[in-house]
Design a protein around this motif. Structure first.
Motif, PDB file in Angstrom:
ATOM      1  N   UNK A   9     -62.770 -36.255  90.457  1.00 45.82           N
ATOM      2  CA  UNK A   9     -62.425 -36.786  89.253  1.00 45.82           C
ATOM      3  C   UNK A   9     -62.354 -38.583  90.169  1.00 45.82           C
ATOM      4  N   UNK A  10     -63.114 -39.437  89.436  1.00 47.63           N
ATOM      5  CA  UNK A  10     -62.734 -40.863  89.672  1.00 47.63           C
ATOM      6  C   UNK A  10     -61.958 -41.998  89.339  1.00 47.63           C
ATOM      7  N   UNK A  11     -60.998 -42.339  90.331  1.00 50.45           N
ATOM      8  CA  UNK A  11     -60.293 -43.122  88.555  1.00 50.45           C
ATOM      9  C   UNK A  11     -60.916 -44.797  89.570  1.00 50.45           C
ATOM     10  N   UNK A  12     -61.527 -45.753  88.999  1.00 53.75           N
ATOM     11  CA  UNK A  12     -61.607 -46.890  89.411  1.00 53.75           C
ATOM     12  C   UNK A  12     -60.516 -47.865  88.885  1.00 53.75           C
ATOM     13  N   UNK A  13     -60.447 -48.989  89.932  1.00 48.94           N
ATOM     14  CA  UNK A  13     -59.833 -49.982  89.617  1.00 48.94           C
ATOM     15  C   UNK A  13     -58.887 -50.793  88.041  1.00 48.94           C
TER      16      UNK A  13
END
Length: 322
Positions: free
Chosen positions: A44-48
């Protein structure tokens, strides 16, 4: 144009990446499946723009099998994949040689794998169609096949091609139709329910290596053939609406940005391995950068990020859309 040498964000997995896919579903749009040597890794990725910083974490590994030396060539998430449900529901297919492996997991304790067999040569692309009722696949064996995803998974329709099938795409606004692209440059629009071709267009160049269907406008289709990106308006399908030479020595893949009204595309091709981002309506490049190796290309569904897999890393660039 933004010419860059390094990405904005990087995930280093310490193993060579075979291919990957970012989920396009509303309830799992930050979920990524990455095929490594013996396993598929769920991240799972979270972007700025969402978290104030770039974050990622590992959810689960799903084993491919110790003795299997075949590479995963394509991954596709089922439309019912969700990380907001209780329990979680993650379903995806991986094309491994001639086989299709359907993984189902709650990202905790419950995992199953079903294998679909029927193709006689390598599968190049897969897609879930009719809201997940069928799984579609295209192969070097000159067939497009549709598989039931019910309790008994069967090859229910076989659509014969005149060359290797390179790309197959469904559309969120037209779920009974699929786009099927052949290596010799023919692109079919196929109605699954009626079991017949609705429309075909032909590329002025070949080999065709990749094709995509614009999510923001189902009348637009693009293909990468002989280094050119060729775009058709299906209202006037007999002549391409636009032909651009993007890669001098041929290309690997082309993808429409999901929410772009300006019809922004990304492609990877030669010389070397070059990622380019551009608008179908303009000759101006929005981004250009070199890669070490090729193992996939995908847009983020909600934010203007293009990603590519190169060697052991997943790379993310922010694209300045107009």
């Amino acid at each position: 144009m933004r010419t860059v040498t390094g990405p904005d964000h990087t995930i280093d997995l310490n193993e060579s990446i075979q291919c990957y896919e970012i989920c396009a579903n509303d309830f799992a749009y930050n979920l990524i499946a990455v095929a490594l040597d013996k396993r598929i890794c769920l991240l799972v990725v979270g972007l700025p723009e969402e978290n104030g910083e770039f974050l990622w974490h590992h959810l689960q590994d799903l084993e491919l099998g110790e003795s299997d030396s075949r590479c995963v060539k394509a991954i596709a998430f089922s439309p019912d994949t969700s990380l907001n449900s209780t329990p979680n529901n993650v379903t995806f297919c991986a094309a491994l040689g001639t086989d299709l492996m359907i993984f189902r997991t709650d990202v905790n304790q419950y995992n199953t794998v079903d294998t679909l067999r029927g193709h006689t040569d390598y599968v190049n692309d897969i897609s879930w169609v009719c809201e997940g009722e069928f799984l579609a696949s295209v192969s070097d064996d000159f067939t497009c096949r549709f598989w039931s995803t019910a309790a008994v998974s069967d090859n229910v329709i076989t659509f014969c091609l005149s060359s290797a099938g390179m790309s197959i795409k469904s559309h969120p606004d037209d779920n009974e139709k699929v786009l099927v692209a052949e290596k010799r440059g023919i692109i079919h629009l196929y109605n699954v329910r009626q079991k017949q071709t609705v429309l075909s267009v032909e590329s002025p160049k070949f080999p065709l290596m990749s094709a995509d269907w614009a999510q923001s406008n189902r009348l637009f289709v693009s293909a990468l053939a002989g280094g050119d990106v060729i775009t058709w308006d299906l209202n006037r399908p007999f002549v391409p609406a636009d032909v651009k030479q993007i890669h001098e020595d041929g290309g690997r893949v082309v993808r429409f940005a999901p929410g772009s009204s300006d019809m922004v595309l990304a492609s990877i091709g030669r010389p070397g391995l070059t990622l380019k981002v551009f608008s179908a309506k303009s000759a101006v490049l929005l981004l250009e950068t070199g890669l070490k190796t090729y193992a996939g290309l995908a847009w983020h569904q909600r934010l203007p990020y293009i990603s590519a897999a190169s060697d052991r890393k997943l790379l993310f660039w922010k694209v300045q859309m107009k």
